[in-house]
Design an enzyme around this catalytic site. Structure first.
Site, short mmCIF file in Angstrom:
data_model
loop_
_atom_site.label_atom_id
_atom_site.label_comp_id
_atom_site.label_asym_id
_atom_site.label_seq_id
_atom_site.Cartn_x
_atom_site.Cartn_y
_atom_site.Cartn_z
N GLY A 11 1.33 -1.41 -9.63
CA GLY A 11 1.00 -2.53 -8.74
C GLY A 11 2.15 -3.06 -7.91
N SER A 12 3.15 -2.24 -7.59
CA SER A 12 4.25 -2.75 -6.76
C SER A 12 3.78 -3.04 -5.34
CB SER A 12 5.44 -1.78 -6.76
OG SER A 12 5.21 -0.67 -5.92
N ASN A 13 2.86 -2.26 -4.83
CA ASN A 13 2.30 -2.58 -3.50
C ASN A 13 1.49 -3.86 -3.56
OD1 ASN A 13 2.68 -0.58 -1.12
ND2 ASN A 13 2.50 0.74 -2.91
N LYS A 64 -20.68 8.37 -10.64
CA LYS A 64 -19.76 7.79 -9.65
C LYS A 64 -20.46 6.60 -8.98
CE LYS A 64 -16.86 9.80 -5.88
NZ LYS A 64 -16.84 8.79 -4.90
N MET A 89 -6.50 5.16 -7.83
CA MET A 89 -6.58 6.61 -7.92
C MET A 89 -8.00 7.15 -7.97
SD MET A 89 -3.63 7.45 -7.51
CE MET A 89 -2.04 6.67 -7.47
N ARG A 90 -8.94 6.40 -7.40
CA ARG A 90 -10.31 6.91 -7.37
C ARG A 90 -10.74 7.10 -5.92
NH1 ARG A 90 -11.46 8.15 -12.71
NH2 ARG A 90 -10.36 6.59 -13.96
N LEU A 91 -11.54 8.14 -5.69
CA LEU A 91 -12.11 8.33 -4.36
C LEU A 91 -13.38 7.49 -4.28
CD1 LEU A 91 -11.91 12.10 -3.38
CD2 LEU A 91 -10.87 10.13 -2.26
N ASN A 106 -6.00 1.65 2.78
CA ASN A 106 -5.30 2.36 1.72
C ASN A 106 -3.90 2.70 2.21
OD1 ASN A 106 -5.00 3.85 -0.77
ND2 ASN A 106 -5.23 5.73 0.44
N HIS A 108 -0.83 5.62 1.66
CA HIS A 108 -0.59 6.97 1.12
C HIS A 108 0.88 7.31 1.35
CE1 HIS A 108 -1.61 11.03 -0.12
NE2 HIS A 108 -0.93 11.48 0.93
C1 GRF Z 1 2.32 4.34 -4.31
O1 GRF Z 1 3.31 5.30 -4.01
C2 GRF Z 1 1.13 4.61 -3.44
O2 GRF Z 1 1.46 5.08 -2.15
C3 GRF Z 1 0.43 5.70 -4.20
O3 GRF Z 1 0.61 5.40 -5.57
C4 GRF Z 1 1.74 4.56 -5.70
C5 GRF Z 1 1.27 3.27 -6.28
O4 GRF Z 1 2.38 2.52 -6.62
N1 GRF Z 1 -0.96 5.74 -3.84
P1 GRF Z 1 2.17 0.96 -6.98
O5 GRF Z 1 1.10 0.90 -8.06
O6 GRF Z 1 1.74 0.27 -5.72
O7 GRF Z 1 3.53 0.54 -7.47
#
Ligand code: GRF
Length: 200
Positions: A11-13, A64, A89-91, A106, A108
């Site tokens: 969850g750093s983002n 799903k 991590m789910r589509l 999202n 990436h």
């Molecule tokens: C990030 O690198 C994001 O781009 C990728 O998975 C990682 C998630 O990191 N999808 P965080 O959970 O946001 O720290």
């Protein structure tokens, strides 16, 4: 704007975006945090922020579609305007996406359309590219394939590993996501023929 954040892990983002909203850099408020893992560290972060959080475990649902309906039911009470995927991590398929048309974004860790999917940083290192980076995009029915909102280029060093490159890209993810989400929350983005334009 009312923001729902979806994350599967650290969850750093999510943290960077929450802090940006707190600092007034993004015109939004996090109204709910959702994870597909009940043990995800991002849920503890949400608790520390005093933001409602909910785990919707994939394994609890047969299909799903049922899982995606459960995700919709989990966030509906919070009436989000935008769904932010941050290491989720789910589509997501039509069941979920159709409920939030052009309102799901999202991040990436590669310069799409290069290196979609998992281990994007490893793909970049193995391809021998000299520049990689991160991409913020709208989510469509494909995988990492929706209209691109913003990208940041990050150099790849000769001795980079997947981890060293991931570490160099990560802070740029945080700043790029903040800037992209700020535009979205200020209704500055429009999509014309799948190309994203920033309104003046
Ligand atoms: C990030 O690198 C994001 O781009 C990728 O998975 C990682 C998630 O990191 N999808 P965080 O959970 O946001 O720290």
């Amino acid at each position: 704007k009312r923001i729902a954040i979806f994350a599967s892990g650290r969850g750093s983002n999510a943290e960077a975006l929450y802090q940006a909203m707190q600092a007034g850099e993004v015109n939004g408020e996090v109204v709910v945090v959702v994870s597909d893992y009940s043990t995800a560290a991002v849920l503890a972060k949400a608790q520390a922020w005093g933001v409602p959080s909910v785990a919707v475990e994939r394994k609890a649902y047969g299909s799903k579609e049922d899982f995606e309906q459960a995700l919709l039911d989990a966030i509906a009470p919070y009436t989000p305007d935008v769904v932010v995927l941050a290491g989720f991590m789910r589509l997501l398929g039509p069941t979920f996406i159709n409920a939030y048309p052009n309102k799901i974004v999202n991040i990436h860790p590669a310069l799409l359309p290069s290196f979609p999917g998992l281990h994007a940083q490893r793909q970049a290192v193995e391809a021998g590219v000299k520049v990689s980076g991160c991409t913020v995009h709208f989510v469509d029915y494909g995988m990492d394939s929706g209209p691109i909102i913003m990208q940041t280029a990050v150099p790849v060093m000769a001795d980079d590993t997947e981890d060293s490159l991931a570490a160099r890209i990560l802070p740029h993810e945080h700043t790029t996501y903040k800037r992209a989400l700020a535009l979205l929350c200020d209704d500055k983005l429009e999509i014309i023929n799948r190309i994203v334009h920033v309104k003046p």
